[in-house]
Design a protein around this motif. Structure first.
Motif, PDB file in Angstrom:
ATOM      1  N   PRO A 157      -2.343  -3.677   0.624  1.00  0.00           N
ATOM      2  CA  PRO A 157      -1.792  -3.824   2.216  1.00  0.00           C
ATOM      3  C   PRO A 157      -1.555  -5.146   2.954  1.00  0.00           C
ATOM      4  O   PRO A 157      -0.155  -4.861   3.062  1.00  0.00           O
ATOM      5  CB  PRO A 157      -2.784  -3.608   2.864  1.00  0.00           C
ATOM      6  N   GLY A 174      -1.307   0.564   0.258  1.00  0.00           N
ATOM      7  CA  GLY A 174      -1.519   0.341   1.651  1.00  0.00           C
ATOM      8  C   GLY A 174      -2.537   0.077   1.304  1.00  0.00           C
ATOM      9  O   GLY A 174      -3.374   0.195   3.107  1.00  0.00           O
ATOM     10  N   GLU A 181       1.101   4.341   6.378  1.00  0.00           N
ATOM     11  CA  GLU A 181       2.284   2.938   5.763  1.00  0.00           C
ATOM     12  C   GLU A 181       3.592   4.158   6.020  1.00  0.00           C
ATOM     13  O   GLU A 181       4.370   3.543   5.304  1.00  0.00           O
ATOM     14  CB  GLU A 181       1.525   2.772   4.710  1.00  0.00           C
TER      15      GLU A 181
END
Length: 490
Positions: free
Chosen positions: A397, A142, A163
């Motif tokens: 991400p 992420g 995350e």
């Protein structure tokens, strides 16, 4: 100055591939880790152990974002539901699920006496097992490459913790982490310091010199017998092992640290700096050394590999899980089926979830893998190979939020219930291969008495399609892991 704890205790870095192609050979990680180790050394020089520990002071358990059961000691009874039990069979009606002490105690008739249980009316919705991603990267999924190079290391860890919570809130209640020291984050999740999925860690990926886990820069070559370990090896991101003795040592080290399974690099990748996609890595005897060490601890070896030669060599050595393998031929797939090995496939389809490469060589490798993906799913079904679902997301991400889309797209190859069973009951069987090396003793991915109570209540009709997975925020109405409710919008 007191000795610092192992850096891997705090720094759960995880490096590996991403959707569409592997990036393990990228030099970006080498620069990233060198910068982080310099920061650690500076903090230790200035403030000793306390200076290093201060990096992690902000890593606290995030507030649970949703309604919790009013009494954690009471059993829970889910009623008024349609049940997908993870086996791939038709949905069942007229059944209720009683949960106690983190496990499924019983499947009851819908009108059964609730006793002292807290009753949750599912409103006729589908109840299914929590999802399992069999090829996940817990720490670096992420965060962008640029942030990984430039951000404060503490920020990287906080992103990883957040995350992990987002992963759980997408309904992914278990992940098999296949490279990098995710031990610290796993421990924090298991102790309730942060929220996240169950983690089955492999620890550092084991690579030969010049292999897919050799992240050294050119100026670090040659390496003599008394040369220090690279920063990546010190941190447990990857380790280099040449010869049976070194492979044995590095395998045993990961088992010592708590690996659920072992990961070796048996071939090249798309984004590699040194090793071409067609290369074959580790001799059969080296691979066998890792297999023997893992089997002595009651677990197994998984390998990163794409080509028929690498697949067949790995299988002859006793490897039980082929990661990727999109360039397999019929003989390799027939051999997988005959050996009872798992094929851990990812839908690398050169679509909106793929990496973008500027050079023609990697673009061609990516094209080959994408075309091979279609053939791989077809051959896996034709030869009845045990097939797992995973995503292999790294440094993206923007893509982590689409984790479940990588499952929904498999309905191109399978009917929707078979697809859903792959990410629940079938992946649960793969996780069970870790045996006693798993810290989670109990069945996962299945809804039956005595299985671990990892459950989802969803708005959707899985027998008609899996598009509801594309919006987990709206369509996952209840998320439970180990009998604890993390989200409830019923």
């Amino acid at each position: 100055m007191p000795a610092l704890p192992s850096f891997a205790t705090f720094y759960p870095l995880n490096h590996h591939h991403s959707q569409g192609a592997c990036q393990c050979g990228s030099p970006i990680l080498s620069q990233f880790h060198e910068r982080m180790m310099a920061d650690i050394s500076r903090r230790q020089f200035i403030g000793g152990a306390a200076g290093v520990m201060a990096m992690f002071a902000g890593l606290r358990a995030p507030r649970v974002l949703s309604q919790q059961p009013s009494d954690h000691n009471r059993p829970i009874l889910l009623k008024n539901l349609r049940l997908f039990d993870g086996s791939g069979g038709p949905l069942r009606e007229g059944v209720a699920i009683r949960i106690e002490d983190g496990r499924i105690q019983a499947l009851l008739a819908n009108g059964a006496d609730s006793g002292n249980a807290e009753v949750v009316d599912c409103g006729g919705r589908v109840v299914m097992p929590g999802l399992i991603d069999a090829h996940w990267h817990t720490t670096l999924a992420g965060i962008s490459q640029f942030e990984a190079m430039t951000a404060d290391p503490g920020y990287v860890h906080l992103v990883a913790a957040k995350e992990a919570e987002r992963t759980l809130m997408r309904g992914v209640t278990s992940v098999r982490d296949v490279g990098g020291p995710s031990f610290a984050l796993k421990r924090a999740i298991d102790q309730g310091i942060v929220n996240g999925p169950r983690v089955f860690p492999a620890g550092a990926m084991i690579s030969q010199t010049s292999g897919h886990g050799d992240f050294r820069m050119r100026h670090e070559v040659p390496r003599s017998a008394d040369s220090p370990l690279s920063e990546q090896e010190k941190q447990g991101v990857a380790v280099i092992a040449d010869g049976e003795a070194e492979v044995l040592r590095r395998t045993r080290e990961q088992l010592m640290l708590g690996a659920s399974q072992i990961k070796l690099m048996a071939g090249g990748g798309v984004a590699s700096t040194y090793d071409p996609l067609d290369s074959t890595q580790f001799t059969e005897r080296e691979l066998r050394a890792a297999v023997d060490a893992a089997e002595d601890w009651g677990t197994y070896v998984a390998v990163h590999v794409y080509t028929p030669r690498g697949i067949q060599r790995s299988l002859r050595a006793g490897v039980k899980s082929i990661e990727h393998g999109q360039l397999a031929d019929k003989e390799s797939v027939r051999m997988m089926a005959g050996e009872g090995a798992w094929w851990s496939l990812q839908p690398f389809l050169q679509d909106e979830d793929s990496n973008v490469y500027p050079d023609a060589e990697r673009q061609e490798s990516q094209r080959m893998v994408a075309e091979g993906t279609v053939r791989a799913y077809e051959m896996a079904q034709h030869f009845d190979v045990k097939t797992a679902w995973g995503t292999d997301i790294l440094f993206s991400p923007r893509n982590t939020q689409n984790q479940l889309r990588h499952l929904a797209k498999l309905t191109r190859f399978y009917d929707s219930l078979t697809t859903l069973a792959m990410a629940t009951g079938r992946n649960g069987e793969l996780l069970a291969m870790s045996g006693l090396r798993s810290t989670y003793q109990g069945k996962l991915g299945i809804i039956e008495p005595d299985a671990l109570a990892d459950l989802l209540v969803v708005d959707g009709s899985p027998e008609q399609g899996l598009d509801f997975l594309n919006d987990p925020k709206a369509n996952l109405r209840l998320i439970m892991k180990g009998g604890r409710v993390y989200k409830n919008t019923l």
